[in-house]
Scaffold this motif. Structure first.
Motif, short mmCIF file in Angstrom:
data_model
loop_
_atom_site.label_atom_id
_atom_site.label_comp_id
_atom_site.label_asym_id
_atom_site.label_seq_id
_atom_site.Cartn_x
_atom_site.Cartn_y
_atom_site.Cartn_z
N LYS A 58 0.82 -1.17 0.01
CA LYS A 58 -0.15 0.03 -0.07
C LYS A 58 0.88 1.49 -0.03
O LYS A 58 2.00 1.17 0.64
CB LYS A 58 -0.97 -0.15 1.14
CG LYS A 58 -1.93 -1.09 1.15
CD LYS A 58 -3.06 -0.90 2.52
CE LYS A 58 -4.26 -1.63 2.36
NZ LYS A 58 -5.21 -1.62 3.58
N LEU A 59 0.51 2.07 -0.70
CA LEU A 59 1.09 3.56 -0.95
C LEU A 59 0.82 4.44 0.63
O LEU A 59 -0.46 4.42 0.87
CB LEU A 59 1.02 4.44 -2.09
CG LEU A 59 1.20 3.69 -3.43
CD1 LEU A 59 0.68 4.71 -4.49
CD2 LEU A 59 2.79 3.54 -3.60
N LYS A 60 1.61 4.96 0.97
CA LYS A 60 1.52 5.57 2.42
C LYS A 60 1.39 6.99 2.03
O LYS A 60 2.14 7.97 1.56
CB LYS A 60 2.49 5.42 3.37
CG LYS A 60 2.32 5.71 4.86
CD LYS A 60 3.34 5.46 5.67
CE LYS A 60 3.37 4.08 6.14
NZ LYS A 60 4.45 3.72 6.99
N ILE A 61 -0.03 7.76 2.73
CA ILE A 61 -0.12 9.11 2.37
C ILE A 61 -0.26 9.76 4.00
O ILE A 61 -1.14 9.21 4.63
CB ILE A 61 -1.65 9.22 1.64
CG1 ILE A 61 -1.74 8.36 0.41
CG2 ILE A 61 -1.46 10.77 1.26
CD1 ILE A 61 -0.30 8.62 -0.61
N GLY A 62 0.45 10.65 3.96
CA GLY A 62 0.24 11.55 5.27
C GLY A 62 -0.74 12.47 5.03
O GLY A 62 -0.70 13.45 3.91
N VAL A 63 -1.82 12.53 5.79
CA VAL A 63 -2.81 13.43 5.87
C VAL A 63 -2.87 14.45 6.93
O VAL A 63 -3.23 13.99 8.01
CB VAL A 63 -4.21 12.76 5.69
CG1 VAL A 63 -5.39 13.80 5.55
CG2 VAL A 63 -4.29 11.78 4.45
N PHE A 64 -2.42 15.81 6.82
CA PHE A 64 -2.24 16.47 7.78
C PHE A 64 -3.12 17.86 7.66
O PHE A 64 -2.83 18.98 7.33
CB PHE A 64 -0.71 16.96 7.88
CG PHE A 64 0.38 16.02 7.94
CD1 PHE A 64 -0.17 14.97 8.42
CD2 PHE A 64 1.60 16.00 7.10
CE1 PHE A 64 1.04 13.67 8.53
CE2 PHE A 64 2.50 15.08 7.21
CZ PHE A 64 2.09 13.95 7.90
N GLU A 91 -10.51 3.65 1.16
CA GLU A 91 -11.39 2.89 0.06
C GLU A 91 -10.46 2.69 -1.26
O GLU A 91 -10.60 1.73 -1.86
CB GLU A 91 -12.68 3.46 -0.24
CG GLU A 91 -13.52 3.33 0.90
CD GLU A 91 -14.89 4.23 0.59
OE1 GLU A 91 -15.87 4.23 1.47
OE2 GLU A 91 -14.89 5.01 -0.52
N GLU A 92 -9.51 3.41 -1.60
CA GLU A 92 -8.89 3.41 -2.79
C GLU A 92 -7.70 2.63 -2.41
O GLU A 92 -6.77 2.52 -3.39
CB GLU A 92 -8.37 4.89 -3.25
CG GLU A 92 -9.46 5.89 -3.53
CD GLU A 92 -10.16 5.42 -4.92
OE1 GLU A 92 -9.47 4.62 -5.85
OE2 GLU A 92 -11.32 5.49 -5.11
N GLY A 93 -7.54 2.10 -1.37
CA GLY A 93 -6.35 1.31 -1.13
C GLY A 93 -4.89 1.85 -0.45
O GLY A 93 -3.94 1.29 -0.53
N TYR A 94 -5.19 3.22 0.07
CA TYR A 94 -3.85 3.92 0.55
C TYR A 94 -3.96 3.47 2.10
O TYR A 94 -4.92 3.41 2.74
CB TYR A 94 -4.02 5.29 0.39
CG TYR A 94 -3.92 5.60 -1.31
CD1 TYR A 94 -2.81 5.45 -2.05
CD2 TYR A 94 -5.08 6.16 -1.78
CE1 TYR A 94 -2.88 5.81 -3.23
CE2 TYR A 94 -5.00 6.40 -3.29
CZ TYR A 94 -3.81 6.27 -3.89
OH TYR A 94 -3.87 6.58 -5.30
#
Length: 297
Positions: A58-64, A91-94
């Motif tokens: 999974k791609l890792k996304i930082g949500v700040f 839901e998009e797999g992140y």
């Protein structure tokens, strides 16, 4: 029980080559006789290939984009936006990592390897611009997306000045955010070679990113490094690299190649876990230590 190391020793090749042959890696640039020899030795030693189902990372996304609990209680809009972003991305797999303020966001960034970061401008402690500036000081190539309700041109310009790839005005439409995120990730993956956590190379701009700083390579250096990056831990034949210089006006192109390789080697020596090695008269190896956290090109 025989191991890959035993097969590599008998075949006279690297452990990485044996592993790729046994796993039928079609991208491996090796002679058919070498592949056949490896398979025969494996059979002779009664080596059993363990078939493992690969999980897609999974791609890792930082949500700040978080706000204080008090703000979320006083105005449910903030809570709805945060939850909507988190839900849509999952839901998009992140894989999503949240932070409640700018200081926590910076701490999370230092402890994780993110594929992209989504930032609001108006977050507590350190604002989004300050967090973006800190991130840029460590990792110049990571895609930054500003997601803010601030619409004035001065705010948008400041976002781009602080390294944003995209500035999106909040509308509650998560589809737009996902589309833009996928776009910057796709653009980043097609042009960037991640060699180690400290080192990456942008094949489009010829920029080498090392420990939070950048070095612009010459056109020739960039072309050669791009080929090496696409073939890590493999012998890249000298003839292939010489083809890059067919249109060069330098009559002594082989000498120029040697000089260029020498310059690249000195640059790469600054980073742990990577080595540009000569293979006498045959070509060059870009060796990357598999124990160093990295991403493939």
């Amino acid at each position: 029980m025989a191991t890959i190391k035993d097969i590599a020793a008998r075949a006279g090749v690297s452990i990485a080559t044996v592993s790729r042959v046994l796993n039928h890696d079609e991208t491996l640039n090796a002679q058919e006789e070498t592949k056949q020899r490896i398979m025969e030795i494996a059979e002779e030693l009664e080596y059993e290939v363990r078939v493992q189902k690969k999980r897609k990372k999974k791609l890792k996304i930082g949500v700040f984009c978080s706000y204080s609990p008090k703000e979320e209680l006083e105005d449910p809009y903030y809570l709805c936006i945060r939850l909507a972003i988190e839900k849509k991305l999952e839901e998009e797999g992140y894989a999503v990592v949240l932070a409640k303020d700018g200081k926590e966001a910076w701490n999370e960034f230092q402890q994780n390897v993110f594929d992209a970061v989504i930032l609001d401008v108006d977050i507590p402690v350190y604002n989004g611009y300050e967090v973006a500036s800190l991130i840029q000081s460590e990792n110049l190539q990571i895609p930054l997306i500003f997601y803010s309700s601030l619409t004035d041109v001065e705010y948008i310009k400041k976002g781009f000045d602080n390294g944003a790839k995209v500035y999106i005005v909040k509308s509650g439409n998560m589809e737009e955010l996902v589309v833009k995120l996928k776009s910057v990730l796709r653009d980043n993956s097609s042009r960037l070679c991640y060699l180690t956590e400290q080192l990456s190379f942008d094949t489009l701009t010829n920029k080498l990113f090392m420990k939070g700083r950048e070095k612009v390579l010459s056109t020739l250096e960039g072309k050669i490094l791009a080929v090496l990056c696409k073939n890590p831990n493999q012998l890249v034949k000298k003839d292939l690299l010489l083809e890059i210089g067919w249109n060069s006006t330098d009559v002594n192109w082989e000498s120029q190649l040697i000089k260029t390789i020498s310059k690249l080697r000195k640059l790469l020596e600054e980073c742990e876990g990577i080595n540009l090695r000569n293979d006498t008269r045959k070509g060059y190896w870009l060796l990357i230590d598999s124990t160093i956290k990295s991403k493939n090109c």
